[in-house]
Design a protein around this motif. Sequence first.
Motif, PDB file in Angstrom:
ATOM      1  N   GLY A 155       0.831  -1.190   0.000  1.00 57.03           N
ATOM      2  CA  GLY A 155       0.000   0.000   0.000  1.00 57.03           C
ATOM      3  C   GLY A 155       0.869   1.243   0.000  1.00 57.03           C
ATOM      4  N   VAL A 156       0.437   2.261  -0.712  1.00 54.87           N
ATOM      5  CA  VAL A 156       1.178   3.526  -0.774  1.00 54.87           C
ATOM      6  C   VAL A 156       0.232   4.655  -0.388  1.00 54.87           C
ATOM      7  N   TRP A 157       0.605   5.377   0.674  1.00 54.09           N
ATOM      8  CA  TRP A 157      -0.147   6.569   1.080  1.00 54.09           C
ATOM      9  C   TRP A 157       0.600   7.805   0.612  1.00 54.09           C
ATOM     10  N   GLY A 158       0.030   8.521  -0.352  1.00 55.34           N
ATOM     11  CA  GLY A 158       0.611   9.759  -0.830  1.00 55.34           C
ATOM     12  C   GLY A 158       1.280   9.607  -2.180  1.00 55.34           C
ATOM     13  N   LYS A 188      -1.208  -0.799  -4.262  1.00 54.67           N
ATOM     14  CA  LYS A 188      -2.491  -0.128  -4.035  1.00 54.67           C
ATOM     15  C   LYS A 188      -2.178   1.260  -3.486  1.00 54.67           C
ATOM     16  N   ALA A 189      -2.709   2.295  -4.110  1.00 58.17           N
ATOM     17  CA  ALA A 189      -2.306   3.656  -3.749  1.00 58.17           C
ATOM     18  C   ALA A 189      -3.507   4.532  -3.445  1.00 58.17           C
ATOM     19  N   ASN A 197      -3.749  12.376 -11.804  1.00 56.35           N
ATOM     20  CA  ASN A 197      -2.496  12.659 -12.514  1.00 56.35           C
ATOM     21  C   ASN A 197      -1.613  11.415 -12.609  1.00 56.35           C
ATOM     22  N   VAL A 198      -1.582  10.630 -11.540  1.00 52.23           N
ATOM     23  CA  VAL A 198      -0.746   9.423 -11.537  1.00 52.23           C
ATOM     24  C   VAL A 198      -1.334   8.351 -12.451  1.00 52.23           C
ATOM     25  N   LYS A 199      -2.659   8.329 -12.592  1.00 58.12           N
ATOM     26  CA  LYS A 199      -3.290   7.369 -13.503  1.00 58.12           C
ATOM     27  C   LYS A 199      -2.795   7.549 -14.924  1.00 58.12           C
ATOM     28  N   ASN A 211      -9.920   5.507  -0.415  1.00 51.72           N
ATOM     29  CA  ASN A 211      -9.446   6.193   0.788  1.00 51.72           C
ATOM     30  C   ASN A 211      -8.229   5.437   1.314  1.00 51.72           C
ATOM     31  N   GLU A 212      -7.635   5.956   2.367  1.00 53.88           N
ATOM     32  CA  GLU A 212      -6.389   5.376   2.860  1.00 53.88           C
ATOM     33  C   GLU A 212      -6.573   3.964   3.407  1.00 53.88           C
ATOM     34  N   TYR A 213      -7.745   3.665   3.970  1.00 54.04           N
ATOM     35  CA  TYR A 213      -7.946   2.337   4.536  1.00 54.04           C
ATOM     36  C   TYR A 213      -8.192   1.296   3.439  1.00 54.04           C
ATOM     37  N   ASP A 214      -8.893   1.686   2.374  1.00 55.48           N
ATOM     38  CA  ASP A 214      -9.028   0.780   1.235  1.00 55.48           C
ATOM     39  C   ASP A 214      -7.661   0.440   0.653  1.00 55.48           C
ATOM     40  N   ALA A 215      -6.748   1.396   0.699  1.00 49.00           N
ATOM     41  CA  ALA A 215      -5.421   1.194   0.110  1.00 49.00           C
ATOM     42  C   ALA A 215      -4.580   0.199   0.894  1.00 49.00           C
TER      43      ALA A 215
END
Length: 555
Positions: A155-158, A188-189, A197-199, A211-215
């Motif tokens: 998982g990647v946050w940010g 998963k980000a 933009n990253v897509k 959201n962060e928890y799904d990630a």
Amino acid sequence: MKPDRVVVGTSSDKAKKVMTALYEPFVRQGNPIIFMDERSAEMTKYAANSYLATRISFMNEIANLCERLGADVDMVRKGMGSDSRIGKRFLFPGVGYGGSCFPKDVQALAKSAQENEYDFKILKAVMHVNDLQKEILSSKISQYFNDDLSGKTIGVWGLAFKPNTDDIREAPALTIIARLLHKGAKVKAYDPEAMENVKQIFGDKIEFSANEYDAIQGVDALAIVTEWNEFRTPDFDKMKQIMNAPVIFDGRNIYDVQVTRDLGDIGDEAFVSEVFTKYGITHVVHLAAESHVDRSIKDPLVFIKTNVLGTANLLQVAKNHWHGNYEGKLFYHVSTDEVYGSLNMGFDLFTEKTPYDPRSPYSASKASSDHFVRAFYHTYHMPVVISNCSNNYGPNHFPEKLIPLFINNIIQKKPLPVYGKGENVRDWLYVEDHARAIDTILHKGKHGETYNIGGHNEWTNIDLIKLLCDTMDKKLGRSVGESRNLISYVTDRAGHDLRYAIDASKIEVELDWVPVETFESGIDKTIDWYLNNQEWLEHVTTGAYQEYYQKMYQE
């Protein structure tokens, strides 16, 4: 804008007058407008940003060295920053700088030096260190998994180069993700702003989360890459539940290492023993428990492991570390009124002398833990106290419990699932009143004693739910009775106790504690907190929570 200074490059007196008038509103606090020739102004901009980038790369090098030496880079940073000659800003180590300004200006200054046949060694080192720094986090992740990331999900946050922007130019996340993918990992980000933009760069090569928890659902590790505020105070308990393993690579140093390391399992004897040794524990206030009846019905073994075996483990470790020297020691066990069973309608109350009669796997596990605490008091003379409280409510309550669950559903205009006819009665205690009671017992409680803590607020479930509906209709500007239309009745819970009611006279008389909040004032504060923190509520009610809710109330 509140600039520290305004630098203008011009040799024209007319231009100086125009620029002075233009920027005058922004420098009323006395910050200067500095005029200089164009070449010097350009150099000032490049030099300032390059110097800040140099500070960042220098601190990243210090962080890497601290890791090898066993020093705490955060303490080093604070020590350096307290020196007025240095200052506190731009001393935070991390995964490298990015964005449009620092990389561009450093490169421009280096190129200018090269074109003028000057070997700007420091700038070359700054750029080299920054490039390497972007690779360190992915290398650490790979090393942790023995250089085999195939089949692993990270998982990647940010994703943005810094918080509060969608700018991904030169963002460290791009390098980190690319290296993880190259090594065979799935990614998963989540980022509040920059995912679109990253897509455009990675497409469907990585999974973008809501959201962060799904990630972090089902991931083998988490990488913190951008220091968004919402990442700073996550629900660590929830994270441990939904991650395959509680492994965090904090690329921005936003967490206290000691705090995260100490988030362990009370059933892990080695871990608990290490904590006792490390901190010289003299007082244990034991609130760690699985606590929801519905969950206990679905999976009672989890409750046995934590509530029974975990408590026994804490007691055993405390006994071993205190070695019979109980002077200045205390084991305080926080329990529930549900161990007493169920009351009939009327005026009977649970007292400290009420025989135990647990009716659910949850209450049975708590009753067992209470008995173990008393056994250690009688067998080993360990100083203990126990408190049994009524139902708590208040801010930060996870929305699996009645009040936060229904507040959330009312906000979302979802059905309000009421067990049976809603006639079951509970005594409600505001969480801050409970906290004050715990503190009172901790300091004044008599060893070997039990204290009941209640709020003197008996409500049938249906009456409480109607109160919530009516109060929230007013606060949300809805028509009278609108939220009551959401009430639906579902099959009653197995073994549903009819009534709980606490006699709290013992703690009131002996320890001079009484609840401060009326139910009306407490519920008003609680509703306001959830209405003012809907982003928090949204974050904790996604992903795994939706699956839980489906199983509990819709299947």
